[in-house]
Design an enzyme around this catalytic site. Structure first.
Site, PDB file in Angstrom:
ATOM      1  N   HIS A 122      -2.634   1.596   9.197  1.00  0.00           N
ATOM      2  CA  HIS A 122      -2.579   2.068   7.817  1.00  0.00           C
ATOM      3  C   HIS A 122      -3.683   3.063   7.492  1.00  0.00           C
ATOM      4  O   HIS A 122      -4.035   3.240   6.327  1.00  0.00           O
ATOM      5  CB  HIS A 122      -2.639   0.872   6.848  1.00  0.00           C
ATOM      6  N   CYS A 130      -6.540  16.765   3.231  1.00  0.00           N
ATOM      7  CA  CYS A 130      -5.950  17.534   2.134  1.00  0.00           C
ATOM      8  C   CYS A 130      -4.460  17.225   1.971  1.00  0.00           C
ATOM      9  O   CYS A 130      -3.697  17.243   2.938  1.00  0.00           O
ATOM     10  CB  CYS A 130      -6.115  19.038   2.422  1.00  0.00           C
TER      11      CYS A 130
HETATM   12  C1  BV8 Z   1       7.176   2.268   5.665  1.00  0.00           C
HETATM   13  C2  BV8 Z   1      -3.230   0.880   3.134  1.00  0.00           C
HETATM   14  C3  BV8 Z   1       8.951   3.615   6.418  1.00  0.00           C
HETATM   15  C4  BV8 Z   1      -3.407   1.251   1.691  1.00  0.00           C
HETATM   16  C5  BV8 Z   1      -1.342  -0.658   3.127  1.00  0.00           C
HETATM   17  C6  BV8 Z   1      11.480  -4.380   1.054  1.00  0.00           C
HETATM   18  C7  BV8 Z   1      11.536  -5.220   2.168  1.00  0.00           C
HETATM   19  C8  BV8 Z   1      10.823  -4.942   3.324  1.00  0.00           C
HETATM   20  C9  BV8 Z   1      10.026  -3.790   3.406  1.00  0.00           C
HETATM   21  C10 BV8 Z   1       9.976  -2.972   2.297  1.00  0.00           C
HETATM   22  C11 BV8 Z   1      10.694  -3.246   1.140  1.00  0.00           C
HETATM   23  N1  BV8 Z   1      10.420  -2.265   0.251  1.00  0.00           N
HETATM   24  C12 BV8 Z   1       9.567  -1.369   0.804  1.00  0.00           C
HETATM   25  C13 BV8 Z   1       9.313  -1.784   2.052  1.00  0.00           C
HETATM   26  C14 BV8 Z   1       8.443  -1.118   3.016  1.00  0.00           C
HETATM   27  C15 BV8 Z   1       6.987  -1.383   2.649  1.00  0.00           C
HETATM   28  C16 BV8 Z   1       6.718  -2.879   2.626  1.00  0.00           C
HETATM   29  O1  BV8 Z   1       6.597  -3.508   3.650  1.00  0.00           O
HETATM   30  N2  BV8 Z   1       6.588  -3.432   1.404  1.00  0.00           N
HETATM   31  C17 BV8 Z   1       6.338  -4.866   1.311  1.00  0.00           C
HETATM   32  C18 BV8 Z   1       5.340  -5.131   0.185  1.00  0.00           C
HETATM   33  C19 BV8 Z   1       7.657  -5.594   1.050  1.00  0.00           C
HETATM   34  N3  BV8 Z   1       6.234  -0.790   3.722  1.00  0.00           N
HETATM   35  C20 BV8 Z   1       5.895   0.514   3.647  1.00  0.00           C
HETATM   36  O2  BV8 Z   1       6.111   1.218   2.691  1.00  0.00           O
HETATM   37  C21 BV8 Z   1       5.226   1.061   4.901  1.00  0.00           C
HETATM   38  N4  BV8 Z   1       5.902   2.294   5.270  1.00  0.00           N
HETATM   39  O3  BV8 Z   1       7.872   1.295   5.613  1.00  0.00           O
HETATM   40  O4  BV8 Z   1       7.587   3.504   6.145  1.00  0.00           O
HETATM   41  C22 BV8 Z   1       9.552   4.085   5.138  1.00  0.00           C
HETATM   42  C23 BV8 Z   1       9.255   5.361   4.702  1.00  0.00           C
HETATM   43  C24 BV8 Z   1       9.825   5.796   3.521  1.00  0.00           C
HETATM   44  C25 BV8 Z   1      10.647   4.949   2.766  1.00  0.00           C
HETATM   45  C26 BV8 Z   1      10.905   3.641   3.193  1.00  0.00           C
HETATM   46  C27 BV8 Z   1      10.345   3.195   4.384  1.00  0.00           C
HETATM   47  C28 BV8 Z   1       3.768   1.372   4.635  1.00  0.00           C
HETATM   48  C29 BV8 Z   1       3.001   0.074   4.441  1.00  0.00           C
HETATM   49  C30 BV8 Z   1       1.512   0.372   4.421  1.00  0.00           C
HETATM   50  C31 BV8 Z   1       0.978   0.212   3.015  1.00  0.00           C
HETATM   51  N5  BV8 Z   1      -0.497   0.346   3.044  1.00  0.00           N
HETATM   52  N6  BV8 Z   1      -2.666  -0.472   3.215  1.00  0.00           N
HETATM   53  C32 BV8 Z   1      -4.590   0.560   1.067  1.00  0.00           C
HETATM   54  O5  BV8 Z   1      -5.278  -0.241   1.736  1.00  0.00           O
HETATM   55  O6  BV8 Z   1      -4.828   0.822  -0.128  1.00  0.00           O
HETATM   56  S1  BV8 Z   1      -0.751  -2.245   3.194  1.00  0.00           S
HETATM   57  C33 BV8 Z   1      -1.916  -3.324   2.527  1.00  0.00           C
HETATM   58  O7  BV8 Z   1      -1.237  -4.491   2.112  1.00  0.00           O
HETATM   59  C34 BV8 Z   1      -2.907  -3.830   3.551  1.00  0.00           C
HETATM   60  O8  BV8 Z   1      -3.200  -2.866   4.534  1.00  0.00           O
HETATM   61  C35 BV8 Z   1      -2.278  -5.072   4.159  1.00  0.00           C
HETATM   62  O9  BV8 Z   1      -1.701  -4.774   5.384  1.00  0.00           O
HETATM   63  C36 BV8 Z   1      -1.132  -5.355   3.222  1.00  0.00           C
HETATM   64  C37 BV8 Z   1      -1.104  -6.772   2.758  1.00  0.00           C
HETATM   65  O10 BV8 Z   1      -2.238  -6.989   1.816  1.00  0.00           O
HETATM   66  P1  BV8 Z   1      -2.950  -8.475   1.728  1.00  0.00           P
HETATM   67  O11 BV8 Z   1      -1.862  -9.481   1.631  1.00  0.00           O
HETATM   68  O12 BV8 Z   1      -4.111  -8.675   0.824  1.00  0.00           O
HETATM   69  O13 BV8 Z   1      -3.680  -8.512   3.018  1.00  0.00           O
HETATM   70  P2  BV8 Z   1      -3.194  -9.319   4.104  1.00  0.00           P
HETATM   71  O14 BV8 Z   1      -1.762  -9.055   4.409  1.00  0.00           O
HETATM   72  O15 BV8 Z   1      -4.108  -8.996   5.163  1.00  0.00           O
HETATM   73  O16 BV8 Z   1      -3.354 -10.838   3.415  1.00  0.00           O
HETATM   74  C38 BV8 Z   1      -4.557 -11.501   3.425  1.00  0.00           C
HETATM   75  C39 BV8 Z   1      -4.253 -12.715   4.324  1.00  0.00           C
HETATM   76  O17 BV8 Z   1      -5.455 -13.173   4.863  1.00  0.00           O
HETATM   77  C40 BV8 Z   1      -3.638 -13.851   3.537  1.00  0.00           C
HETATM   78  O18 BV8 Z   1      -2.565 -14.419   4.259  1.00  0.00           O
HETATM   79  C41 BV8 Z   1      -4.804 -14.867   3.428  1.00  0.00           C
HETATM   80  O19 BV8 Z   1      -4.334 -16.209   3.462  1.00  0.00           O
HETATM   81  C42 BV8 Z   1      -5.586 -14.575   4.670  1.00  0.00           C
HETATM   82  N7  BV8 Z   1      -7.028 -14.837   4.580  1.00  0.00           N
HETATM   83  C43 BV8 Z   1      -7.824 -14.775   3.490  1.00  0.00           C
HETATM   84  N8  BV8 Z   1      -9.103 -15.036   3.846  1.00  0.00           N
HETATM   85  C44 BV8 Z   1      -9.103 -15.235   5.197  1.00  0.00           C
HETATM   86  C45 BV8 Z   1      -7.788 -15.102   5.677  1.00  0.00           C
HETATM   87  N9  BV8 Z   1      -7.471 -15.248   6.957  1.00  0.00           N
HETATM   88  C46 BV8 Z   1      -8.474 -15.523   7.831  1.00  0.00           C
HETATM   89  N10 BV8 Z   1      -9.770 -15.663   7.456  1.00  0.00           N
HETATM   90  C47 BV8 Z   1     -10.110 -15.525   6.159  1.00  0.00           C
HETATM   91  N11 BV8 Z   1     -11.405 -15.659   5.777  1.00  0.00           N
HETATM   92 ZN    ZN Z   2      -5.741  22.135   1.979  1.00  0.00          ZN
END
Ligand code: BV8
Ligand code: ZN
Length: 251
Positions: A122, A130
């Site tokens: 990501h 840019c």
């Molecule tokens: C794409 C950068 C093709 C930005 C991020 C419907 C169904 C399925 C998919 C989709 C849908 N609608 C849209 C989509 C696609 C979408 C998607 O998946 N949406 C989800 C929400 C349903 N994906 C995209 O858009 C991706 N691109 O698909 O391209 C495309 C192109 C055009 C049109 C369509 C498709 C791009 C996804 C990337 C987004 N950018 N980050 C920024 O950081 O600002 S994602 C961001 O959220 C994070 O990077 C992380 O990966 C994600 C999840 O956030 P969190 O939940 O907070 O974090 P995490 O997952 O890590 O959760 C924390 C976990 O840690 C918890 O489980 C917790 O229990 C645990 N924890 C807490 N403390 C601890 C711990 N574990 C261990 N130790 C601890 N101490």
């Molecule tokens: Zn430029």
């Protein structure tokens, strides 16, 4: 199978693996003091939904608001240190026959802990570019001086074309870097052990990686204090935090 401490089986799997893939999410940086993505809002930003801010539409609609949020997060990260989980993963790479580290995080803490060739699915808070011509933009190493309280601030203008400099992260609705995704998918399909650490496993396509590994017969192990959608597929679910559970892996 759910465990609250390290079972011996995992130590044997780690030692016997020819290729380990580690996939991390925001949970691995939580013990460095960086809130997970959904908690990544404090103070001024608490009125916003990160899912709405982390989109190209939000940046086009209000570049200062979105740039301000990312600069606030970059400031937070520059003030934090890698934790024992980041260090244990970096150390694991030197013990394993082969280890591929794939992260969804944009904070750069794996690299600061010594991990190399990190596949950043990501992007990164530290590599803005840019919006118009794609030219990389160097940010000052130290945190931004102005607006420390996370107030909006204008993004810099590109010296080449004048368009806005944008955060170097992959937003929702944006494609992942093709080469990094291809390398990640290939590693997941080739490994014999995949560790999923600190991710809610809800964001695609990153969340598909353990499924790719599992389909090819690899063992999937999850480290997370909470259950996630990955639980049924994991051979082992270690209930606990990354900084607590990972260091004993190295004994
Ligand atoms: C794409 C950068 C093709 C930005 C991020 C419907 C169904 C399925 C998919 C989709 C849908 N609608 C849209 C989509 C696609 C979408 C998607 O998946 N949406 C989800 C929400 C349903 N994906 C995209 O858009 C991706 N691109 O698909 O391209 C495309 C192109 C055009 C049109 C369509 C498709 C791009 C996804 C990337 C987004 N950018 N980050 C920024 O950081 O600002 S994602 C961001 O959220 C994070 O990077 C992380 O990966 C994600 C999840 O956030 P969190 O939940 O907070 O974090 P995490 O997952 O890590 O959760 C924390 C976990 O840690 C918890 O489980 C917790 O229990 C645990 N924890 C807490 N403390 C601890 C711990 N574990 C261990 N130790 C601890 N101490
Ligand atoms: Zn430029």
């Amino acid at each position: 199978m759910t465990h609250h401490q390290l079972p011996h089986a995992l130590l044997a799997w780690l030692r016997g693996a020819a290729h380990i893939v580690v996939v991390t999410g925001a949970g691995v940086s939580q013990e460095s003091g960086i809130p997970t993505f959904r908690d990544a809002l404090g103070g001024f930003w608490s009125r916003f939904d990160p899912m709405q801010l982390a989109t190209p539409e939000a940046f086009d609609a209000d570049p200062s608001l979105v740039w301000g949020w990312y600069e606030w997060r970059r400031t937070q990260v520059l003030g934090c240190q890698p934790n024992a989980a980041h260090r244990a993963i970096a150390e694991l790479a030197s013990h394993a026959r082969r280890l591929t580290l794939i992260t969804q995080n944009v904070d750069g803490l794996h690299e600061r802990a010594g991990s190399r060739d990190v596949l950043c699915l990501h992007g990164s808070l530290h590599r803005p570019y840019c919006r118009g011509c794609g030219r990389p933009h160097a940010l000052p190493r130290e945190a931004p001086g102005q607006a420390p309280r996370g107030q909006p601030m204008r993004p810099p203008a590109c010296p080449a074309c004048g368009d806005h400099i944008r955060p170097g992260v992959v937003w929702f609705g944006e494609m992942l870097p093709a080469d990094i995704w291809a390398a990640s998918e290939e590693a997941a399909g080739a490994c014999d052990l995949l560790l999923s650490i600190g991710t809610c496993s809800l964001v695609y396509p990153a969340a598909a990686l353990p499924q790719v590994a599992h389909r090819k017969g690899a063992k999937v192990v999850q480290i997370n204090p909470e259950p996630t959608s990955l639980d049924p597929l994991a051979a082992l679910n270690l209930r606990g935090t990354a900084a607590h559970l990972l260091p004993p892996l190295l004994r």
